[in-house]
Design a protein around this motif. Sequence first.
Motif, PDB file in Angstrom:
ATOM      1  N   VAL A  75       0.722  -1.170   0.018  1.00  0.00           N
ATOM      2  CA  VAL A  75      -0.024   0.029   0.133  1.00  0.00           C
ATOM      3  C   VAL A  75       0.724   1.290  -0.002  1.00  0.00           C
ATOM      4  O   VAL A  75       0.528   2.335  -0.807  1.00  0.00           O
ATOM      5  N   ARG A  76       1.981   1.388   0.779  1.00  0.00           N
ATOM      6  CA  ARG A  76       2.659   2.488   0.758  1.00  0.00           C
ATOM      7  C   ARG A  76       3.510   2.669  -0.481  1.00  0.00           C
ATOM      8  O   ARG A  76       3.866   3.820  -0.866  1.00  0.00           O
ATOM      9  N   GLU A  77       3.465   1.853  -1.409  1.00  0.00           N
ATOM     10  CA  GLU A  77       4.242   1.996  -2.674  1.00  0.00           C
ATOM     11  C   GLU A  77       3.216   2.860  -3.509  1.00  0.00           C
ATOM     12  O   GLU A  77       3.568   3.266  -4.513  1.00  0.00           O
ATOM     13  N   SER A 102      13.721  10.502  -1.819  1.00  0.00           N
ATOM     14  CA  SER A 102      13.913   9.702  -3.041  1.00  0.00           C
ATOM     15  C   SER A 102      14.619   8.443  -2.591  1.00  0.00           C
ATOM     16  O   SER A 102      14.642   7.211  -3.149  1.00  0.00           O
ATOM     17  N   LYS A 103      15.536   8.602  -1.856  1.00  0.00           N
ATOM     18  CA  LYS A 103      16.587   7.550  -1.290  1.00  0.00           C
ATOM     19  C   LYS A 103      15.598   6.702  -0.311  1.00  0.00           C
ATOM     20  O   LYS A 103      15.757   5.600  -0.280  1.00  0.00           O
ATOM     21  N   LEU A 104      14.945   7.512   0.687  1.00  0.00           N
ATOM     22  CA  LEU A 104      14.034   6.711   1.616  1.00  0.00           C
ATOM     23  C   LEU A 104      13.046   5.892   0.819  1.00  0.00           C
ATOM     24  O   LEU A 104      12.580   4.922   1.396  1.00  0.00           O
ATOM     25  N   SER A 105      12.442   6.321  -0.204  1.00  0.00           N
ATOM     26  CA  SER A 105      11.433   5.748  -0.846  1.00  0.00           C
ATOM     27  C   SER A 105      12.057   4.671  -1.828  1.00  0.00           C
ATOM     28  O   SER A 105      11.244   4.141  -3.002  1.00  0.00           O
ATOM     29  N   TYR A 106      13.246   4.373  -2.123  1.00  0.00           N
ATOM     30  CA  TYR A 106      13.823   3.368  -2.877  1.00  0.00           C
ATOM     31  C   TYR A 106      13.655   3.898  -4.415  1.00  0.00           C
ATOM     32  O   TYR A 106      13.544   2.932  -5.233  1.00  0.00           O
ATOM     33  N   VAL A 107      13.575   5.052  -4.694  1.00  0.00           N
ATOM     34  CA  VAL A 107      13.592   5.390  -6.229  1.00  0.00           C
ATOM     35  C   VAL A 107      15.150   5.335  -6.762  1.00  0.00           C
ATOM     36  O   VAL A 107      16.036   5.292  -6.045  1.00  0.00           O
ATOM     37  N   SER A 108      15.135   4.194  -7.700  1.00  0.00           N
ATOM     38  CA  SER A 108      16.715   3.881  -8.102  1.00  0.00           C
ATOM     39  C   SER A 108      17.436   5.132  -8.576  1.00  0.00           C
ATOM     40  O   SER A 108      16.891   6.257  -9.046  1.00  0.00           O
ATOM     41  N   LYS A 109      18.563   4.951  -8.366  1.00  0.00           N
ATOM     42  CA  LYS A 109      19.776   5.788  -8.502  1.00  0.00           C
ATOM     43  C   LYS A 109      19.627   6.576 -10.121  1.00  0.00           C
ATOM     44  O   LYS A 109      19.731   7.670 -10.199  1.00  0.00           O
ATOM     45  N   LYS A 110      19.304   5.718 -10.898  1.00  0.00           N
ATOM     46  CA  LYS A 110      19.213   6.155 -12.417  1.00  0.00           C
ATOM     47  C   LYS A 110      18.266   7.030 -12.578  1.00  0.00           C
ATOM     48  O   LYS A 110      18.301   7.935 -13.168  1.00  0.00           O
ATOM     49  N   GLN A 148       7.785  16.499  -2.945  1.00  0.00           N
ATOM     50  CA  GLN A 148       8.290  15.300  -2.411  1.00  0.00           C
ATOM     51  C   GLN A 148       7.602  14.096  -2.534  1.00  0.00           C
ATOM     52  O   GLN A 148       8.009  12.778  -2.948  1.00  0.00           O
ATOM     53  N   ALA A 149       6.128  14.041  -2.510  1.00  0.00           N
ATOM     54  CA  ALA A 149       5.353  12.926  -2.783  1.00  0.00           C
ATOM     55  C   ALA A 149       5.257  12.614  -4.156  1.00  0.00           C
ATOM     56  O   ALA A 149       5.217  11.580  -4.427  1.00  0.00           O
ATOM     57  N   LEU A 150       5.337  13.645  -4.946  1.00  0.00           N
ATOM     58  CA  LEU A 150       5.478  13.469  -6.436  1.00  0.00           C
ATOM     59  C   LEU A 150       6.680  12.538  -6.951  1.00  0.00           C
ATOM     60  O   LEU A 150       6.691  11.689  -8.008  1.00  0.00           O
ATOM     61  N   VAL A 151       7.821  12.690  -6.218  1.00  0.00           N
ATOM     62  CA  VAL A 151       8.960  11.773  -6.555  1.00  0.00           C
ATOM     63  C   VAL A 151       8.625  10.345  -6.583  1.00  0.00           C
ATOM     64  O   VAL A 151       9.063   9.464  -7.227  1.00  0.00           O
ATOM     65  N   ASN A 152       7.753  10.006  -5.764  1.00  0.00           N
ATOM     66  CA  ASN A 152       7.408   8.485  -5.424  1.00  0.00           C
ATOM     67  C   ASN A 152       6.200   8.294  -6.584  1.00  0.00           C
ATOM     68  O   ASN A 152       6.066   6.953  -6.592  1.00  0.00           O
ATOM     69  N   ARG A 153       5.752   8.954  -7.351  1.00  0.00           N
ATOM     70  CA  ARG A 153       4.744   8.897  -8.253  1.00  0.00           C
ATOM     71  C   ARG A 153       3.656   8.111  -7.711  1.00  0.00           C
ATOM     72  O   ARG A 153       3.288   6.943  -8.425  1.00  0.00           O
TER      73      ARG A 153
END
Length: 329
Positions: A75-77, A102-110, A148-153
Amino acid sequence: MYALQVKDLTKVYSSRIRAVDSISFNVESGEIFGLLGPNGAGKTTTIKMISTISRPTSGSILVFGVDAEKHPDKVRELIGYIPQSVSVDGDLTGYENLLIFSKLSYVSKKERDARIIFALEYMGLKERANELVKHYSGGMMRRLEIAQALVNRPKLLILDEPTIGLDPASKTKMWDYLKKMNREFGTTILLTTHDMAEADLLCHRIAIMNAGKIAAIGSPQELKMSVGVEMIKLCLDSSAIEKLVIPDELGKIIGYENSSVIISVENAEKKIPSIVEYLLKRGIKIESISFNKPTLNDVFLKYARVAFEEGESYSQARMTRRVFARRSR
Ligand SMILES: Nc1ncnc2c1ncn2[C@@H]1O[C@H](COP(=O)(O)OP(=O)(O)O)[C@@H](O)[C@H]1O
Ligand SMILES: [Mg+2]
């Protein structure tokens, strides 16, 4: 498809407060849905459970069909949650805040950099990205929280009192951003508010909450129509009033008052010009014209049976934001 299905959701705090008392509602995918209610209604408690921050005492929550109790990490994803209190760090720049998130929410480095820049640009903060957040205005801070929330889409964006403490111009700007995000990305938005104008202007549908329960659900228009009809009051020459006939398509005469006639209509703003034209064509002089539309306040009074007052903690919340901004300067 439903973005959210809430069934018999209940939260009893240890002090036996039934903060949320068996509420049920669905949010359609692509909708902007508002929980509207006064201070203490149970709005924050509800969305904390949906955001998997707090566990329900009983009841179920499905986010895009995923059970929040069984699969909180899934759900968090799917969601982005923006709390009422300030959730960005004033001693970092806008860019740095988003980088950490973005690091906390595991957005890939790329993908990280592109997503951060996109989010900053989207929320109108690109020019100020490298400035410390403590120099931002309240409205900019709130926009950074959304960036910030948008980074996670997120597919479902959850906001607790998105415009609390903002001045009217920043409020309007925030509404425009949320509408744009909803329109362009199809992001489903669930928000809480104690601001009737906000619920009315921003939400496709609202649930009116009071004392842990949902008192009514519908579109602002539907809810307003359910409490009463719109009326136009025409003050005319008394000889004209006696003979006055109004065709059905314009409205219906429902009463007389001194030298005025009261007509019930479906959409006052739209009908007034035709009514004026109709009267002028027949040589009837209009002394004055006024109209009356039910408001969400009338809706609240009818369904919750209490007046809607701004509670103390709202002024406190506003203060917190102001003090934060002042201290950080
Ligand atoms: N952590 C908590 N412990 C005990 N009671 C709480 C807690 N959080 C909220 N409450 C109580 O639950 C009720 C609903 O609060 P809340 O969900 O914050 O309402 P709203 O967001 O609509 O103002 C209030 O009576 C509040 O005092
Ligand atoms: Mg709250």
